[in-house]
Scaffold this active site. Structure first.
Site, PDB file in Angstrom:
ATOM      1  N   ASP A   1       2.986   0.980   7.740  1.00 31.32           N
ATOM      2  CA  ASP A   1       2.002  -0.026   8.164  1.00 31.32           C
ATOM      3  C   ASP A   1       2.583  -1.178   8.985  1.00 31.32           C
ATOM      4  O   ASP A   1       2.267  -2.351   8.735  1.00 31.32           O
ATOM      5  CB  ASP A   1       1.261  -0.584   6.931  1.00 31.32           C
ATOM      6  CG  ASP A   1       0.450   0.482   6.205  1.00 31.32           C
ATOM      7  OD1 ASP A   1       0.525   1.648   6.592  1.00 31.32           O
ATOM      8  OD2 ASP A   1      -0.247   0.135   5.234  1.00 31.32           O
TER       9      ASP A   1
ATOM     10  N   LYS B   1      -4.189   6.483   7.053  1.00 37.76           N
ATOM     11  CA  LYS B   1      -4.635   6.429   5.660  1.00 37.76           C
ATOM     12  C   LYS B   1      -5.668   5.333   5.495  1.00 37.76           C
ATOM     13  O   LYS B   1      -5.750   4.426   6.331  1.00 37.76           O
ATOM     14  CB  LYS B   1      -3.443   6.204   4.729  1.00 37.76           C
ATOM     15  CG  LYS B   1      -2.727   4.895   4.989  1.00 37.76           C
ATOM     16  CD  LYS B   1      -1.508   4.752   4.110  1.00 37.76           C
ATOM     17  CE  LYS B   1      -0.827   3.423   4.319  1.00 37.76           C
ATOM     18  NZ  LYS B   1      -1.628   2.256   3.904  1.00 37.76           N
TER      19      LYS B   1
ATOM     20  N   CYS C   1       1.896  -1.484   0.087  1.00 39.73           N
ATOM     21  CA  CYS C   1       1.965  -0.137   0.653  1.00 39.73           C
ATOM     22  C   CYS C   1       3.369   0.449   0.646  1.00 39.73           C
ATOM     23  O   CYS C   1       3.534   1.656   0.454  1.00 39.73           O
ATOM     24  CB  CYS C   1       1.332  -0.126   2.037  1.00 39.73           C
ATOM     25  SG  CYS C   1      -0.464  -0.368   1.941  1.00 39.73           S
TER      26      CYS C   1
HETATM   27  C1  VGL Z   1      -1.814  -3.083   2.698  1.00 34.87           C
HETATM   28  C2  VGL Z   1      -3.368  -4.263   1.506  1.00 34.87           C
HETATM   29  C3  VGL Z   1      -4.388  -3.552   2.104  1.00 34.87           C
HETATM   30  C4  VGL Z   1      -0.366  -2.836   3.012  1.00 34.87           C
HETATM   31  C5  VGL Z   1      -2.811  -2.363   3.308  1.00 34.87           C
HETATM   32  O1  VGL Z   1      -0.052  -2.277   4.086  1.00 34.87           O
HETATM   33  O2  VGL Z   1       0.483  -3.203   2.168  1.00 34.87           O
HETATM   34  N1  VGL Z   1      -2.089  -4.017   1.802  1.00 34.87           N
HETATM   35  N2  VGL Z   1      -4.107  -2.615   3.014  1.00 34.87           N
END
Ligand code: VGL
Ligand code: ZN
Length: 207
Positions: free
Chosen positions: A12, A112, A161
């Site tokens: 991410d 995702k 994540c």
């Molecule tokens: C994430 C919260 C919501 C992350 C992704 O990448 O850690 N955290 N969506």
């Protein structure tokens, strides 16, 4: 160069998780040059990026729950769910892979969080869904079929994540190294529980 059975998973690394983004991780920018350098140096034969990729109105967005605010916790499909600001909406600039990184060597981009009803922190399994289970994304099989036995994880966010991806990788039988210095948290001062969770999971913390 790491052995061929070792893959890098970049989690991410997207503008919405960077300072100024919709769901900013403190100091997130600081890890970009290091991750870019790892890719440019071709240290890993196999490189995977995960990409948080939510449809508008996603169930993890506070805006989808009238009367709720970001960072509230609700129960969703029988499990606690933190509600987030709208972030990483499919096709938006904030959802792109960070444009400062040269992604040329990437083997796979694993999107995702695409099920509007279910969040997905980990690259390996969604969070609990309506069926009460955590559906697999297929990443474990993809890695295994390519002979991968060890994964190194980095990216954002350290306490969500990246942590969940590391835990699920370990549960799937991979050796795991958590590249701590190439992660940053979304929760300020949340590092102690993250370290505890990694230790409890037998996950190596490396540079
Ligand atoms: C994430 C919260 C919501 C992350 C992704 O990448 O850690 N955290 N969506
Ligand atoms: Zn998300």
């Amino acid at each position: 160069m790491f052995p061929d059975d070792t893959a890098l998973i970049v989690v991410d690394l997207q503008p919405d998780f960077m300072p100024g983004g919709a769901l900013a991780c403190h100091d997130g920018d600081a890890i970009v040059p290091g991750i870019d350098a790892l890719l440019r140096a071709r240290r890993y034969r196999t490189v995977v990026a995960t990409q948080d990729w939510h449809p508008p109105g996603h169930a993890s967005f506070a805006s989808a729950h009238p009367g709720r605010s970001p960072f509230d916790t609700i129960e969703l499909h029988g499990h606690p769910q933190t509600l987030w600001p709208d972030h990483c909406v499919q096709g938006s600039a904030g959802a792109a892979l960070d444009p400062r990184v040269d992604w040329t060597p990437l083997d796979l981009v694993l999107r995702k969080g695409t099920d509007p009803r279910v969040d997905s922190y980990s690259g390996f399994r969604e969070n609990h869904g309506p069926a009460g289970t955590r559906p697999a994304t297929g990443l474990a099989g993809w890695l295994r079929e390519r002979g991968i036995a060890e994964v190194h994880v980095c990216g954002l966010a350290r306490d969500y994540c990246v942590l969940w991806t590391a835990q699920d990788a370990a549960a799937a039988g991979f050796r795991v190294r958590f590249l701590w210095d190439l992660t940053r948290p979304v929760t300020p001062d949340g590092d102690a529980p993250t370290r505890q969770a990694l230790q409890a999971g037998g996950i190596a913390i490396g540079v």
